[in-house]
Design an enzyme around this catalytic site. Structure first.
Site, PDB file in Angstrom:
ATOM      1  N   TYR A 280      14.622  -0.079  -3.147  1.00  0.00           N
ATOM      2  CA  TYR A 280      14.376  -0.264  -1.710  1.00  0.00           C
ATOM      3  C   TYR A 280      15.263   0.643  -0.859  1.00  0.00           C
ATOM      4  O   TYR A 280      14.841   1.129   0.187  1.00  0.00           O
ATOM      5  CB  TYR A 280      14.548  -1.742  -1.329  1.00  0.00           C
ATOM      6  CG  TYR A 280      13.312  -2.553  -1.629  1.00  0.00           C
ATOM      7  CD1 TYR A 280      13.165  -3.226  -2.848  1.00  0.00           C
ATOM      8  CD2 TYR A 280      12.246  -2.605  -0.727  1.00  0.00           C
ATOM      9  CE1 TYR A 280      12.010  -3.937  -3.142  1.00  0.00           C
ATOM     10  CE2 TYR A 280      11.086  -3.305  -1.011  1.00  0.00           C
ATOM     11  CZ  TYR A 280      10.964  -3.969  -2.219  1.00  0.00           C
ATOM     12  OH  TYR A 280       9.808  -4.655  -2.509  1.00  0.00           O
TER      13      TYR A 280
ATOM     14  N   ARG B 217      13.535   3.874  -0.859  1.00  0.00           N
ATOM     15  CA  ARG B 217      12.401   3.837   0.092  1.00  0.00           C
ATOM     16  C   ARG B 217      12.906   3.906   1.528  1.00  0.00           C
ATOM     17  O   ARG B 217      12.344   4.603   2.378  1.00  0.00           O
ATOM     18  CB  ARG B 217      11.562   2.577  -0.131  1.00  0.00           C
ATOM     19  CG  ARG B 217      10.777   2.582  -1.420  1.00  0.00           C
ATOM     20  CD  ARG B 217       9.988   1.292  -1.593  1.00  0.00           C
ATOM     21  NE  ARG B 217       8.937   1.179  -0.584  1.00  0.00           N
ATOM     22  CZ  ARG B 217       8.211   0.062  -0.399  1.00  0.00           C
ATOM     23  NH1 ARG B 217       8.462  -1.024  -1.119  1.00  0.00           N
ATOM     24  NH2 ARG B 217       7.256   0.017   0.507  1.00  0.00           N
TER      25      ARG B 217
ATOM     26  N   HIS C 251       4.635  -8.233   6.391  1.00  0.00           N
ATOM     27  CA  HIS C 251       5.344  -8.084   5.119  1.00  0.00           C
ATOM     28  C   HIS C 251       6.810  -7.729   5.295  1.00  0.00           C
ATOM     29  O   HIS C 251       7.456  -7.250   4.366  1.00  0.00           O
ATOM     30  CB  HIS C 251       4.645  -7.019   4.246  1.00  0.00           C
ATOM     31  CG  HIS C 251       3.272  -7.462   3.819  1.00  0.00           C
ATOM     32  ND1 HIS C 251       2.323  -6.582   3.347  1.00  0.00           N
ATOM     33  CD2 HIS C 251       2.661  -8.673   3.828  1.00  0.00           C
ATOM     34  CE1 HIS C 251       1.212  -7.247   3.056  1.00  0.00           C
ATOM     35  NE2 HIS C 251       1.387  -8.516   3.352  1.00  0.00           N
TER      36      HIS C 251
ATOM     37  N   CYS D 217      20.603 -12.280   3.294  1.00  0.00           N
ATOM     38  CA  CYS D 217      21.220 -12.876   2.115  1.00  0.00           C
ATOM     39  C   CYS D 217      20.147 -13.552   1.254  1.00  0.00           C
ATOM     40  O   CYS D 217      19.262 -14.235   1.780  1.00  0.00           O
ATOM     41  CB  CYS D 217      22.260 -13.919   2.534  1.00  0.00           C
ATOM     42  SG  CYS D 217      22.949 -14.810   1.118  1.00  0.00           S
TER      43      CYS D 217
ATOM     44  N   GLY E 289      -5.804   2.668   7.286  1.00  0.00           N
ATOM     45  CA  GLY E 289      -4.947   3.017   6.165  1.00  0.00           C
ATOM     46  C   GLY E 289      -4.541   1.864   5.283  1.00  0.00           C
ATOM     47  O   GLY E 289      -3.407   1.780   4.820  1.00  0.00           O
TER      48      GLY E 289
HETATM   49  N1  APR Z   1      -5.009   8.029   6.654  1.00  0.00           N
HETATM   50  C1  APR Z   1      -5.629   6.824   6.494  1.00  0.00           C
HETATM   51  N2  APR Z   1      -5.668   6.144   5.318  1.00  0.00           N
HETATM   52  C2  APR Z   1      -5.052   6.719   4.259  1.00  0.00           C
HETATM   53  C3  APR Z   1      -4.389   7.969   4.342  1.00  0.00           C
HETATM   54  C4  APR Z   1      -4.391   8.621   5.608  1.00  0.00           C
HETATM   55  N3  APR Z   1      -3.792   9.815   5.775  1.00  0.00           N
HETATM   56  N4  APR Z   1      -3.884   8.264   3.104  1.00  0.00           N
HETATM   57  C5  APR Z   1      -4.219   7.222   2.287  1.00  0.00           C
HETATM   58  N5  APR Z   1      -4.923   6.313   2.975  1.00  0.00           N
HETATM   59  C6  APR Z   1      -5.479   5.028   2.504  1.00  0.00           C
HETATM   60  C7  APR Z   1      -5.826   4.987   1.049  1.00  0.00           C
HETATM   61  O1  APR Z   1      -7.167   5.428   0.845  1.00  0.00           O
HETATM   62  C8  APR Z   1      -5.678   3.475   0.758  1.00  0.00           C
HETATM   63  O2  APR Z   1      -6.923   2.813   0.983  1.00  0.00           O
HETATM   64  O3  APR Z   1      -4.460   4.080   2.689  1.00  0.00           O
HETATM   65  C9  APR Z   1      -4.655   2.996   1.798  1.00  0.00           C
HETATM   66  C10 APR Z   1      -3.308   2.603   1.200  1.00  0.00           C
HETATM   67  O4  APR Z   1      -3.531   1.517   0.343  1.00  0.00           O
HETATM   68  P1  APR Z   1      -2.274   0.810  -0.386  1.00  0.00           P
HETATM   69  O5  APR Z   1      -1.415   1.835  -1.021  1.00  0.00           O
HETATM   70  O6  APR Z   1      -2.875  -0.292  -1.214  1.00  0.00           O
HETATM   71  O7  APR Z   1      -1.411   0.194   0.794  1.00  0.00           O
HETATM   72  P2  APR Z   1      -1.708  -1.110   1.648  1.00  0.00           P
HETATM   73  O8  APR Z   1      -3.182  -1.313   1.842  1.00  0.00           O
HETATM   74  O9  APR Z   1      -0.893  -1.019   2.878  1.00  0.00           O
HETATM   75  O10 APR Z   1      -1.115  -2.279   0.719  1.00  0.00           O
HETATM   76  C11 APR Z   1      -1.057  -3.579   1.317  1.00  0.00           C
HETATM   77  O11 APR Z   1       0.094  -4.453  -0.584  1.00  0.00           O
HETATM   78  O12 APR Z   1       1.330  -3.463  -2.076  1.00  0.00           O
HETATM   79  C12 APR Z   1       1.396  -4.445  -1.105  1.00  0.00           C
HETATM   80  O13 APR Z   1       3.035  -5.228   0.394  1.00  0.00           O
HETATM   81  C13 APR Z   1       2.366  -4.076  -0.024  1.00  0.00           C
HETATM   82  O14 APR Z   1       1.976  -3.918   2.362  1.00  0.00           O
HETATM   83  C14 APR Z   1       1.462  -3.559   1.087  1.00  0.00           C
HETATM   84  C15 APR Z   1       0.161  -4.291   0.818  1.00  0.00           C
END
Ligand code: APR
Length: 258
Positions: free
Chosen positions: A67, A70, A119, A127, A195
């Site tokens: 983390y 990140r 999230h 803590c 996204g």
């Molecule tokens: N613009 C728009 N969308 C995009 C771009 C971009 N430039 N680049 C990638 N994406 C899309 C991908 O196609 C995908 O569908 O963003 C999405 C990212 O998906 P994930 O990686 O699954 O992220 P997210 O949907 O935010 O995950 C939700 O799951 O893993 C847990 O807690 C974590 O908050 C997260 C939650």
């Protein structure tokens, strides 16, 4: 990117716009999306293991190191045009709600005020025992030695290890944030889903709830997701292209767009 006239009209008529974002909105800032975050040193680890109470209990230094890596990436990054366009949209409409699944602070740094955080945040550790907030040292953390493990700091009140202020797999969403997100989704007349792969519940159900209520749902994603069937408009493209393009087409918001 072309935008249907009906979408522009719906945006102009909307009284309450909601924007729901996932990791894709930060992708063009260089922040890996959640499922491809494990690159390089972390490629041999499973995100769902690192992002879990069990993972932290088993190896606090490994999880804290991930983390901090990140958080370092976020502190080195800048908001991208999608973040600014979303902030401009808020400035130009009557009622606006931003809900994010992201744990970075790029929305706030682009000018969006107090997003609903489903999230949690990389920037608000607490803590692991007494839940007292922990104040992180200023500046960008050094790359953890060996790029991997880093002993978490100790709580100043009870001495237990400090944990990241994010919601882990298997944990509940913050109740207040979730209720606020549901309320806004019940009230909005237009909702963007930007996204997100819409894979992680309960957050992923918000766009479908909005569509079932009759709100106009606009999805921005270069890829397909399970929301394709709910969205009235699927803008197939990067958020950093689609959102600024849309805002520039909307005269009422133009003066707010940086
Ligand atoms: N613009 C728009 N969308 C995009 C771009 C971009 N430039 N680049 C990638 N994406 C899309 C991908 O196609 C995908 O569908 O963003 C999405 C990212 O998906 P994930 O990686 O699954 O992220 P997210 O949907 O935010 O995950 C939700 O799951 O893993 C847990 O807690 C974590 O908050 C997260 C939650």
């Amino acid at each position: 990117m072309e935008f249907p006239d009906e979408l522009l009209a719906a945006l102009r008529d909307a009284r309450h716009i909601e924007v729901f974002t996932g990791a894709g909105v930060s992708a063009e800032s260089g922040i890996p999306t959640f499922r491809d975050a494990l690159t390089g040193l972390w490629e041999n680890y499973d995100a769902a293991t690192l992002a879990s109470p069990e993972g932290f209990a088993a190896d606090p230094a490994l999880v804290w190191g991930w983390y901090e890596w990140r958080r370092m990436r976020v502190l080195q990054a800048q908001p991208n045009p999608a973040h600014y366009a979303i902030a401009a949209l808020a400035a130009g409409c009557a009622r606006f709600t931003l809900i994010t699944q992201n744990v970075d602070d790029l929305h706030e740094r682009a000018g969006s005020a107090d997003p609903i955080r489903l999230h949690g945040s990389l920037h608000r550790p607490r803590c692991s025992a007494c839940e007292a907030p922990y104040r992180l040292p200023p500046g960008i953390p050094d790359e953890p030695e060996g790029g991997r493990r880093l002993d978490p700091p100790r709580c100043g009140h009870c001495g237990a290890p400090v944990r990241p202020g994010v919601v882990w797999f298997g944990e509940n969403l913050p109740q207040t944030a979730w209720e606020a997100a549901l309320q806004a989704t019940e009230a909005c007349d237009l909702m963007f889903s930007i996204g997100t792969s819409a894979l992680v519940w309960p957050a992923a159900q918000l766009p479908a709830l909005a569509a079932q209520r009759g709100a106009v749902v606009v999805q921005v994603n270069p890829g397909e997701t399970s929301l394709d069937g709910y969205a009235h408009y699927n803008l197939r493209g990067a958020a950093g292209v689609a959102m600024p393009g849309l805002i520039r087409r909307l005269t009422p918001y133009r003066e707010n767009f940086p």
